[in-house]
Structures are given as structure tokens and as C-alpha cells.
Design a protein around this motif. Structure first.
Motif, PDB file in Angstrom:
ATOM      1  N   ILE A 114       0.832  -1.207   0.000  1.00 52.20           N
ATOM      2  CA  ILE A 114       0.000   0.000   0.000  1.00 52.20           C
ATOM      3  C   ILE A 114       0.867   1.257   0.000  1.00 52.20           C
ATOM      4  O   ILE A 114       0.554   2.254  -0.651  1.00 52.20           O
ATOM      5  N   ALA A 115       1.987   1.212   0.728  1.00 46.04           N
ATOM      6  CA  ALA A 115       2.878   2.381   0.780  1.00 46.04           C
ATOM      7  C   ALA A 115       3.506   2.675  -0.575  1.00 46.04           C
ATOM      8  O   ALA A 115       3.845   3.828  -0.869  1.00 46.04           O
ATOM      9  N   SER A 116       3.643   1.652  -1.418  1.00 43.48           N
ATOM     10  CA  SER A 116       4.241   1.866  -2.729  1.00 43.48           C
ATOM     11  C   SER A 116       3.249   2.390  -3.765  1.00 43.48           C
ATOM     12  O   SER A 116       3.654   2.792  -4.852  1.00 43.48           O
ATOM     13  N   LEU A 117       1.949   2.392  -3.443  1.00 45.21           N
ATOM     14  CA  LEU A 117       0.937   2.857  -4.393  1.00 45.21           C
ATOM     15  C   LEU A 117       0.820   4.375  -4.356  1.00 45.21           C
ATOM     16  O   LEU A 117       0.972   4.985  -3.294  1.00 45.21           O
ATOM     17  N   PRO A 118       0.536   5.012  -5.490  1.00 45.51           N
ATOM     18  CA  PRO A 118       0.365   6.476  -5.494  1.00 45.51           C
ATOM     19  C   PRO A 118      -0.882   6.914  -4.740  1.00 45.51           C
ATOM     20  O   PRO A 118      -0.915   8.000  -4.183  1.00 45.51           O
TER      21      PRO A 118
END
Length: 220
Positions: A114-118
Motif C-alpha cells: 500500500i505504501a508503494s501505491l500512489p
């Protein structure tokens, strides 16, 4: 006393030595590959799991699969596909999903994804485990057994999903973390959600029977 010629030779030697130290040293391909391998970060192993939770801990710890608990969790954490082969009654179907849930692997992986998603997704993804069974009786029986071991109400942490009988998510959407379902039910879910975003781990149990649904799920 040293003559002027000898002093000049010494100065030349010092300059040559200084130039050699400052010049970049060409490395062979093998040395470069070794240097690149050293830079690769090794995935850290998970710490040894704590004591078993819930009831029937003595019976669970006597199962053969319990000795490989930490190894299984590490393999699942570091690999996309893991093949587990063991004798009948060793605890594959009931214990391995519980080990993964209790270790917190899926929660950590979901947070990193989730942290890697924009943009954060609308629902929590990748935190549930689905264990498929070729027969509905097996799915219902295994779910009840794991509920007893974890000491939870059916449909809360653990539930089953078969045709005309769904005991999952009684506390709300995506609240059941370990779901025992038939192959056909997971295949039906894959039609509406091809990526199966809800699940962080899918266990295709009894895969050696090679049913049509199991073979399709392997491809999914």
C-alpha cells in the motif's frame, strides 16, 4: 649527500606512485559481478515465532509440521510459490494457514504494498488466506477444527465458504482472515476479481488430485 640526479629520480618515483594510487583500477567482469552481489541486500529471516495461541496447544505442538514452523514462515515470506509435501495427518491443512496468520507476514507485506501505491486503495487488500478443498465437507470440517484451535467463533477469524453456505465476514467486510473454500467458490470469486486482491496467500490443498478447478486456479 645525494646528488641532484638522485633527488630527481626519487621525485619521479613518488609522482609515479601517487598517479597509480589516484588512477581508477579496471576490474574484470568476474570481480564486478562479485561486487554487485555484495551490494544485493539479503532478505532478513523472520524471528522465531512465539508460543502457539488459542487452545489445544499441546496437541498442535505434537504434530510433525510444528518442527518446521519457522522454516515454512520464512519460505512463504521470501518466495512467491512454495510447495509443501508431507504425510497425511501431519498438519498441513490446519496448521500452516494458522502459522502464517499468527506470524503477521501478510499484514507487513500488505502495508509495504500500500505504501508503494500512489493512491491508497479503498479496501484493505492482501491480508486474508484462502485454503481450497476439493470437497465441501472437508472445507467445513477443517474450518471448525481451526476455529477450535485458535479459540474463535466461526465466521470471525476463521470461516468456510461453500455453495449455499457462507460463514465468513460476520463482523463486516474482509474481517475473516482464514477462509476454507471449495475450488469452485474461489474460481467463482476469481471471475469477479481476477487478481484476487483480498488474499495475500492462497493454499491449493490436495492439489495432487488435479481437478479441473485446481488446474485453472494454478493458472490464475
Amino acid at each position: 649527500p645525494a646528488s641532484a640526479g638522485e633527488k630527481k629520480k626519487k621525485r619521479k618515483k613518488k609522482k609515479k606512485r601517487r598517479d597509480n594510487e589516484e588512477a581508477p583500477v579496471a576490474k574484470s567482469p568476474s570481480k564486478l559481478a562479485t561486487a554487485e552481489e555484495e551490494k544485493v541486500e539479503i532478505t532478513p529471516r523472520l524471528p522465531p515465532p512465539g508460543p502457539l495461541k488459542g487452545t489445544l496447544t499441546k496437541e498442535r505442538s505434537n504434530l510433525p509440521v510444528y518442527q518446521h514452523r519457522a522454516d515454512i514462515c520464512n519460505l512463504v515470506s521470501n518466495n512467491d510459490v512454495v510447495l509443501v509435501v508431507a504425510e497425511t495427518g501431519s498438519g498441513k491443512s490446519t496448521q500452516i494457514p494458522a502459522y502464517i496468520h499468527e506470524s503477521g507476514i501478510l499484514t507487513t507485506a500488505a502495508k509495504a504494498a500500500i505504501a508503494s501505491l500512489p493512491k491508497p486503495p479503498k479496501q484493505k487488500c492482501g491480508r486474508s488466506i484462502c485454503v481450497t478443498q476439493p470437497r465441501r465437507v472437508a472445507a467445513i470440517t477443517l474450518a471448525k477444527r481451526v476455529c477450535e484451535e485458535i479459540n474463535c467463533t466461526p465466521g470471525t477469524i476463521v470461516g468456510h465458504r461453500v455453495r449455499f453456505d457462507d460463514t465468513t465476514d460476520i463482523r463486516g467486510g474482509n474481517t475473516t482472515k482464514i477462509i476454507y473454500a471449495t475450488d469452485g467458490m474461489l474460481l467463482r470469486e476469481a471471475i469477479s476479481d481476477p487478481l484476487l486482491q483480498r488474499y495475500g496467500l492462497i493454499v491449493l490443498d490436495e492439489a495432487h488430485e488435479r481437478s479441473l478447478q485446481t488446474d485453472v486456479l494454478f493458472g490464475v
